[in-house]
Write an enzyme that holds these catalytic residues in place. Structure first.
Site, short mmCIF file in Angstrom:
data_model
loop_
_atom_site.label_atom_id
_atom_site.label_comp_id
_atom_site.label_asym_id
_atom_site.label_seq_id
_atom_site.Cartn_x
_atom_site.Cartn_y
_atom_site.Cartn_z
N ASP A 67 -11.70 -0.52 -8.05
CA ASP A 67 -11.33 -1.70 -7.86
C ASP A 67 -12.19 -2.80 -7.67
OD1 ASP A 67 -12.70 -0.33 -5.68
OD2 ASP A 67 -11.11 0.08 -4.41
N ASP A 136 -7.33 4.22 7.25
CA ASP A 136 -5.99 4.01 7.18
C ASP A 136 -5.54 4.92 5.95
OD1 ASP A 136 -6.56 2.76 5.04
OD2 ASP A 136 -5.56 0.65 5.82
N HIS A 138 -6.28 4.95 2.89
CA HIS A 138 -6.33 4.13 1.47
C HIS A 138 -7.12 4.72 0.66
CE1 HIS A 138 -9.53 1.14 2.92
NE2 HIS A 138 -9.94 1.65 1.87
N GLU A 143 -3.40 0.28 0.09
CA GLU A 143 -3.15 0.30 1.57
C GLU A 143 -1.84 0.96 1.88
OE1 GLU A 143 -5.44 -0.22 3.29
OE2 GLU A 143 -6.44 -2.07 3.07
C1 F6R Z 1 -13.99 1.90 -2.78
C2 F6R Z 1 -12.67 2.08 -2.28
C3 F6R Z 1 -12.34 2.49 -1.08
C4 F6R Z 1 -13.43 2.93 -0.13
C5 F6R Z 1 -12.95 3.30 1.29
C6 F6R Z 1 -14.11 3.87 2.20
O1 F6R Z 1 -14.18 1.43 -4.23
O2 F6R Z 1 -12.02 2.24 -3.19
O3 F6R Z 1 -11.35 3.17 -1.05
O4 F6R Z 1 -13.62 4.38 -0.78
O5 F6R Z 1 -12.72 1.94 1.74
O6 F6R Z 1 -15.13 3.26 2.31
P1 F6R Z 1 -16.58 3.56 2.66
O7 F6R Z 1 -16.94 4.67 1.84
O8 F6R Z 1 -17.28 2.52 2.80
O9 F6R Z 1 -16.20 4.10 4.20
#
Ligand code: F6R
Length: 261
Positions: A67, A136, A138, A143
């Site tokens: 992303d 959440d 995702h 989301e």
């Molecule tokens: C990052 C991504 C997100 C993260 C998620 C968890 O490329 O796609 O899905 O993996 O927001 O973030 P952290 O690892 O910072 O808790």
């Protein structure tokens, strides 16, 4: 789905680093799906160590980020393009131009999304996709209520995700972008092996829903239940709400050695 409960984040990161090293040894041209955020950093450190100490090479491999934020200036240190370069691409021997990300600076965003899908296809698809999970549920930046068949597209971040990510932006919510480009849940499901990692108690609810809850677009990570080869690697804290935790541990400890992860 396989659930692997490890004592610490370090153990889990080494386990996943080992699985990636094994993949690259078997197929030096493997295509890796790269996540950003805090969760995979230990895996990247482990891969760098294997590159430096054991000669693990990425020279023929390719990488695709999950992303990208929209609205950050090009070269912003928290753009995911910059993060992927800094945390893994520049630390090993990927060939120039072999690590890709959705183009959050394109004049035509819809075309950039289609191009990204085509680039993944042209590379032969992703062999192993590293995933973190949001509080959440995702995956990527899909989301809640993201279509489970979605492809790369623009998404709006929830307030929760923006608050979670404010730590990368001086704890200033106003600096956290509101929109992103992300591989869709359907894009992610096309990867041949999904490896979702989670560390710490604040991921325990999301992990419980991912593994033991019903499949629902309200928790996009539950889409892993639809994938034929999904591995969830969690530390004890992230595993703490799993009802069948002891069974998953027994299963992993007693699986045939030839199976790997
Ligand atoms: C990052 C991504 C997100 C993260 C998620 C968890 O490329 O796609 O899905 O993996 O927001 O973030 P952290 O690892 O910072 O808790």
């Amino acid at each position: 789905m396989e659930v692997v409960v490890v004592p610490t984040k370090k153990d889990g990161s080494e386990l996943v680093g080992g699985a990636i090293a094994e993949l690259l040894t078997r197929n030096p041209e493997a295509v890796l799906g790269l996540a950003t955020g805090s969760t995979p950093l230990g895996v990247y450190d482990d891969l760098v160590r294997r590159h430096n100490d054991d000669g693990l090479s990425f020279a023929q491999a390719k990488g695709f980020a999950l992303d990208e934020y929209l609205g950050l200036p090009a070269g912003h240190p928290e753009s995911y393009r910059a993060v992927i370069q800094r945390e893994i691409a520049d630390r090993v021997d990927f060939a120039a131009g072999s690590v890709h990300g959705p183009d959050g600076w394109a004049a035509d965003i819809a075309a950039a999304c289609t191009d990204y899908e085509e680039a993944i296809d042209a590379a032969g698809g992703i062999d192993l996709q590293i995933l973190g999970v949001g509080t959440d549920g995702h995956i990527g930046f899909n989301e809640p209520i993201s279509s489970l068949a979605s492809l790369t597209r623009i998404k709006t971040l929830t307030e929760q995700t923006r608050e979670d990510n404010a730590r990368f932006f001086d704890d200033d919510l106003a600096q956290v972008p509101t929109h992103v480009l992300t591989q869709g849940v359907g894009t992610i499901l096309r990867a041949r092996h999904l490896v979702l990692l989670a560390w710490g108690e604040n991921k325990a609810e999301a992990i419980q829903a991912t593994v033991e809850g019903p499949v629902t677009s309200m928790v996009p990570s539950t889409a892993l239940q639809l994938h034929p080869h999904a591995t969830v690697v969690v530390d004890e804290a992230a595993a703490s709400l799993l009802g069948d935790r002891e069974h998953y541990k027994w299963t992993y400890a007693n699986k045939p050695a030839w199976q790997g992860v």
